[in-house]
Design a protein around this motif. Structure first.
Motif, PDB file in Angstrom:
ATOM      1  N   SER A 226      -2.795   9.060  -7.918  1.00 14.15           N
ATOM      2  CA  SER A 226      -4.032   8.379  -7.558  1.00 14.15           C
ATOM      3  C   SER A 226      -4.050   6.977  -8.141  1.00 14.15           C
ATOM      4  O   SER A 226      -4.431   6.008  -7.478  1.00 14.15           O
ATOM      5  N   TYR A 227      -3.586   6.841  -9.397  1.00 16.52           N
ATOM      6  CA  TYR A 227      -3.578   5.512 -10.008  1.00 16.52           C
ATOM      7  C   TYR A 227      -2.578   4.600  -9.312  1.00 16.52           C
ATOM      8  O   TYR A 227      -2.847   3.422  -9.067  1.00 16.52           O
ATOM      9  N   TRP A 228      -1.431   5.171  -8.916  1.00 10.19           N
ATOM     10  CA  TRP A 228      -0.416   4.391  -8.211  1.00 10.19           C
ATOM     11  C   TRP A 228      -0.979   3.860  -6.890  1.00 10.19           C
ATOM     12  O   TRP A 228      -0.846   2.685  -6.563  1.00 10.19           O
ATOM     13  N   ALA A 229      -1.636   4.761  -6.146  1.00  9.66           N
ATOM     14  CA  ALA A 229      -2.207   4.328  -4.863  1.00  9.66           C
ATOM     15  C   ALA A 229      -3.260   3.251  -5.097  1.00  9.66           C
ATOM     16  O   ALA A 229      -3.393   2.303  -4.327  1.00  9.66           O
ATOM     17  N   TYR A 230      -4.001   3.397  -6.207  1.00  6.45           N
ATOM     18  CA  TYR A 230      -5.084   2.478  -6.535  1.00  6.45           C
ATOM     19  C   TYR A 230      -4.559   1.057  -6.684  1.00  6.45           C
ATOM     20  O   TYR A 230      -5.080   0.118  -6.096  1.00  6.45           O
ATOM     21  N   TYR A 231      -3.466   0.886  -7.479  1.00  5.09           N
ATOM     22  CA  TYR A 231      -3.091  -0.511  -7.715  1.00  5.09           C
ATOM     23  C   TYR A 231      -1.928  -0.982  -6.871  1.00  5.09           C
ATOM     24  O   TYR A 231      -1.743  -2.179  -6.713  1.00  5.09           O
TER      25      TYR A 231
END
Lengths: 661, 372
Positions: A226-231
């Motif tokens: 989720s964090y990867w997709a976020y940034y």
């Protein structure tokens, strides 16, 4: 030569897995300990050979050996070492290798650390684990072989998909796979128990560490993704209800339900049939996730039809394992004796409530993910089931679960007292009410429901603390006695409190970001400014910065507080990769405590202006911080001494045990 | 040879792992049991009782429950046999040993002979660096030549020199450009035309585009014996679905080939692929066939991916006439006539301000025969 060694090691591993999948079962059928004990060395050897194979492939990647087709297609010698390594699992073949490596790793872990397992259960479980391993090793060799070679090696590889050249991807898939595949052990234990026809309360105790371990890794894996997709994807959101995300969420929901129902099974001998079913379902959902992501079904039903061998192979594995497991379950489950009775208002009752809602939530995600695919396959109509569907179905199912969560740990086993629990939660409720009131007072123009969301998050966090305070008799006994109680508390109690607290933290982040986050889109010329929340950004201009295998068009921004105080610089960029002729967005993030300012660039316009997307994300870091807290909770629970009970100790050590232990 | 020795050692280790437990005479069979778990649970109830987590009556009931389970587990606990090996289990163990001795030393190598490539040496990049041919030195050489060409764009020899390097590096678009420069500066020959066509085919991921086909036809017009151009014309016929034409082109090519021409094996494989007969025996016919099959499998994927990329790029920025031409042609080659027509219509809309570019689109549409 290294590639060939890896290739051959994989074939030996396949041979070993075939032996491992038959002999231990023959042993348990005939009560022959020697044949049963074959499971352990074969599991270890199989893992060793798969590990050799995986390391060989990794070596080819790190040394950029383009005589290996898979390396040529997915790597490039100009990439930094980290990405040369992570591109091993940045493609189909390599990620299947990682899958099998982890699968056999878990087999080896059970062989080594499963000393407290009854020998028959262990032998059968390792055999079942070997069935799965054999199926996937065969799949790799037959349809996704990463060791195919090119006679005349090209000078340069085609590069890893630029979107995947990111540190987030270095760690997210291994954790996700540890979680996915971790449930394979639970599945194997369930099938082993069904094969033996003996399932009792102790099974839950034996399975618990494996469920916990898988759940922890899956939690971190999902949060990392989720964090990867976020940034990296430049959309600025943390969850998109994308089928790939849903594929990882479903096993998590089922696994969370399993974690809770196993407690009831262990303590009370109840819910046996249900727990075994959840164990099968959790891994089946992991397999379905693998199928969805790996077969190409997700991009389109047509992509699947273009390369059907792989998809059909995985589909066959799916049908065999899920269908076989459910058939065995249907045959054996009615033979199980049901355990003790309990009142609806009790710890067990609360856990059943938890299971009902978690599995229903899981079912809605399942329907929302697979229905469009089924419809497209049957009628050719393309529909998309997006966030509105999930917000309308998943949200209302999760809400009662969250409200009830603090009550569960405060209820006694067999027969609880809801009123007493409510009284103890009074402090938490007061805090929540204050938060709601404060939210309304401070909020100008946000959604009406937002303060209630914050109140709920506070209620959950405070509820977890109340649980700990109750157990340690906080403020009611002298501090020294309290400390003793705190240390004496089972680690699993600490773990549960931490995990529940983590849920509250994540919820807080989600509510704050969705309700109070703001967004600005503008085209800026050098010297222009843009305001968001209490920040002002000045665009200083763009410049080009070359990287090892890409070049960055960097936009430089200076960030001020609204008062004029200089806070620093942000440098988002457009990153172009010549080897694939692709570009990615590298967003810039500025973290202020738990809040973030998020800035991403578009392609420059002909008139010299640059489109920018600017977001203010209040408390956004809490979303992932919550997941880390859940992970820590799982780790605490995993370290509980009870999970080591049943391991035969050497006689000498046992004699030294303090009686009070 | 070393490779096979290591394989032998690995196989022996695997066999050992299987035979080792079978070979042990007396052993202790560890393993936990349910009994320990239930004993612990009894203690746990006491702890919970002391902590006020369970009522007195409930604790008593729970203790009864656990005790019942404990008794049942203790009764069911039957340690497995290890000392007394019955006739039957001895036979089973022997079968297990034989099974292991067949599947590991024979099965795995058989599979390897079918799938492995023991004769291809590894070529890690760092090893090439050591032989001063590393990619880094290639990259710097290429950089030097590029800098030189930027300053002297009319140096025909420079362009001719760098083109094959671009091909090997996979920079096909650059290779096409370099070939075109060389052609323009040094004048037309059949070989230069054929080389240009080859680069164009590579840039289109193995598809002989109409443009490339015209180049090859020009080459054969200049020199009817130009083998490369003829091979690709055969490939073009194959991709157009005219298998018979491809077969006849390649048959004639083989018939007229000089005895030691290096490309003969290549054409034979292509011929075999089309006509369905097996390739002529040769030292590395197998390898070549493998390679051909591989690229065939992946070609469709690759093209579709490329086309999708191109389409989305043009959707965002429609001012690229070359891109539109390529897209229309790609759809035509894939046999998706409707999409080709739609793309042409989109192109006309996107290029509405440039009548001369629209004309190029129209010409292509006509040339591909997808008009109407």
């Amino acid at each position: 030569m290294i590639a060939e060694l890896g290739h051959y090691a994989l074939m030996l591993a396949l041979g070993l897995s075939l032996i491992q999948s038959v002999m231990p079962i023959v042993g348990t059928r005939n009560n022959d300990a020697v044949l049963m004990s074959m499971a352990v060395p074969t599991a270890l050897a199989q893992f060793a050979f798969v590990a050799i194979s995986f390391l060989a492939l990794a070596t080819c990647y790190v040394t950029s050996d383009f005589s290996v087709l898979n390396v040529y297609e997915n790597s490039n010698s100009a990439m930094p070492l980290l990405y040369r390594l992570t591109s091993v699992w940045g493609n189909h073949e390599g990620s299947m290798m990682l899958w099998v490596s982890i699968l056999t790793l878990f087999g080896a872990l059970v062989a080594v650390f499963g000393v407290n397992l009854p020998i028959k259960l262990k032998a059968n479980a390792l055999a079942v684990q070997a069935w799965i391993a054999a199926a996937f090793e065969l799949f790799i060799l037959a349809t996704s072989n990463p060791f195919l070679r090119i006679a005349n090696a090209p000078f340069e590889g085609r590069d890893l998909n630029p979107v995947l050249q990111d540190p987030g991807l270095a760690f997210h898939p291994p954790f996700l796979y540890l979680g996915y595949v971790g449930f394979s052990i639970v599945f194997s234990l369930a099938i082993a128990a069904l094969l033996e026809g003996r399932i009792d309360a102790a099974w839950a105790r034996f399975a618990r560490p494996w469920v916990l371990g898988a759940w922890m890794c899956l939690t971190l894996g999902i949060a990392g993704g989720s964090y990867w997709a976020y940034y990296e994807l430049g959309w600025g959101g943390f969850w998109f209800w994308d089928p790939v995300e849903n594929a990882s969420l479903m096993p998590w929901l089922a696994g969370t339900a399993l974690l809770h129902s196993a407690v009831v099974m262990e303590k009370r001998g109840a819910l046996k049939v249900w727990t075994i079913l959840l164990a099968i379902v959790a891994f089946s959902l992991s397999l379905i996730g693998t199928f969805l992501v790996r077969s190409g079904v997700l991009t389109s039903v047509h992509a699947f039809a273009n390369d059907p061998t792989r998809g059909i192979f995985i589909l066959a594995i799916l049908v065999c394992f899920i269908g076989g497991a459910l058939a065995l379950y249907a045959w054996r489950a009615p033979l199980l004796k049901q355990g003790g009775l309990f009142a609806p208002i009790s710890r067990e009752g609360a856990l059943v409530f938890n299971n009902l809602f978690l599995t229903s939530a899981c079912a809605t995600v399942f329907v929302g993910t697979l229905y469009p695919l089924a419809l497209e396959a049957l009628t050719g109509d393309k529909i998309s089931v997006g966030p509105p569907f999930f917000n309308l179905t998943f949200g209302p199912l999760f809400l009662p679960l969250l409200v009830a969560m603090p009550f569960g740990p405060l209820l006694g086993w067999k027969r609880g007292d809801l009123l007493a629990a409510a009284q103890r939660l009074l402090a938490a409720a007061v805090l929540a009410a204050l938060a709601i009131a404060g939210g309304f007072a401070l909020q100008h123009g946000g959604p009406v429901l937002a303060p209630f969301g914050v109140g709920l998050a506070i209620f959950i966090m405070a509820g977890a603390l109340v649980d700990l305070a109750e157990r340690t008799m906080f403020l009611r006994i002298p501090p020294a006695a309290m400390m003793r109680r705190a240390i004496g508390l089972p680690r699993s109690a600490w773990g549960a409190a931490f995990a529940h607290f983590g849920i509250g933290v994540t919820l807080m982040g989600i509510v704050a970001v969705t309700a109070w986050g703001s967004e600005r889109i503008a085209a800026l010329k050098p010297g222009g400014t843009i305001d968001i929340a209490h920040f002002r950004l000045t665009f200083d201009g763009t410049f080009v910065r070359p990287g090892p295998n890409y070049s960055d068009l960097v936009g430089r921004f200076t960030v001020f507080r609204a008062g004029g105080e200089l806070l620093g610089a942000m440098e988002p960029s457009r990153r172009t990769f010549p080897a694939r002729n692709m570009a990615t967005t590298e967003a810039a993030l500025m973290t202020r405590r738990l809040n973030q300012v998020y800035l991403s660039l578009g392609d420059p316009n002909p008139d010299g202006s640059v489109p920018v997307r600017l977001y203010f994300k209040p408390l956004v870091l809490m979303i992932w911080l919550g997941a880390v807290i859940m992970f820590i909770g799982g780790a605490l629970s995993l370290s509980d001494r009870r999970l080591r009970i049943g391991a035969p100790r050497p006689a000498k050590a046992a004699a030294l045990q303090v009686p009070a232990e | 040879m070393i490779l096979w020795c290591i394989f032998a050692v690995m196989t022996a280790a695997a066999v050992l792992a299987v035979l080792w437990p079978l070979g042990r005479r007396r052993q202790r069979f560890g393993g936990g049991s349910d009994v320990a778990v239930y004993k612990d649970q009894l203690q746990e109830i006491d702890r919970d009782r002391a902590g006020g987590l369970i009522g007195d009556a409930e604790a008593e009931a729970a203790r009864l429950e656990v005790s019942r389970r404990l008794l049942a587990a203790a009764e069911a606990h039957r340690p497995p046999d290890s000392s007394v090996a019955t006739q039957r289990s001895l036979r089973l163990r022997r079968i297990a040993a034989v099974f292991a001795l067949i599947i590991l030393p024979f099965g795995a190598p058989a599979l390897y002979v079918a799938l492995g490539s023991p004769n291809i040496a590894g070529e890690p990049v760092f090893a090439r660096v050591n032989t001063s041919q590393g990619s880094e030195s290639v990259a710097s050489l290429v950089g030097q030549v590029e800098a030189h060409l930027a300053r002297n764009p009319n140096d025909a020899t420079g362009w001719e020199l760098i083109a094959p390097v671009y091909m090997r590096l996979g920079r096909f678009d650059d290779a096409v450009l370099a070939r075109k420069k060389a052609l323009a500066l040094k004048g037309e020959t059949a070989t230069r035309q054929a080389d240009l066509g080859e680069a164009e085919v590579a840039a289109a991921n193995g598809v002989v585009t109409a443009e490339a086909k015209a180049v090859f036809e020009r080459a054969t017009a200049l020199d009817p014996h130009e083998a490369k151009a003829r091979y690709f014309l055969g490939l073009a016929a194959e991709q157009d679905g005219k298998t018979d034409a491809a077969v006849s082109i390649w048959r004639t090519l083989l018939a007229e080939a000089p005895p030691n021409a290096p490309w003969v094996g290549f054409v034979r494989v292509a011929l075999a692929r089309v006509s369905g007969t097996s390739a002529a025996p040769g030292p590395n016919a197998n390898d070549v066939a493998d390679a051909a099959k591989m690229s065939n499998d992946q070609r469709n994927d690759m093209i579709r991916g490329m086309v999708a990329n191109l389409a989305s790029r043009l959707h965002d920025n429609g001012a690229d006439v070359e891109g539109w031409l390529r897209l229309v042609r790609a759809y035509a080659v894939l046999g998706e006539r409707d999409k080709a027509k739609n793309a042409a219509a989109d192109a006309r809309r996107a290029l509405a301000d440039h009548p001369e570019q629209i004309k190029r689109i129209d010409d292509l549409v006509e040339g591909l025969g997808i008009k109407g």
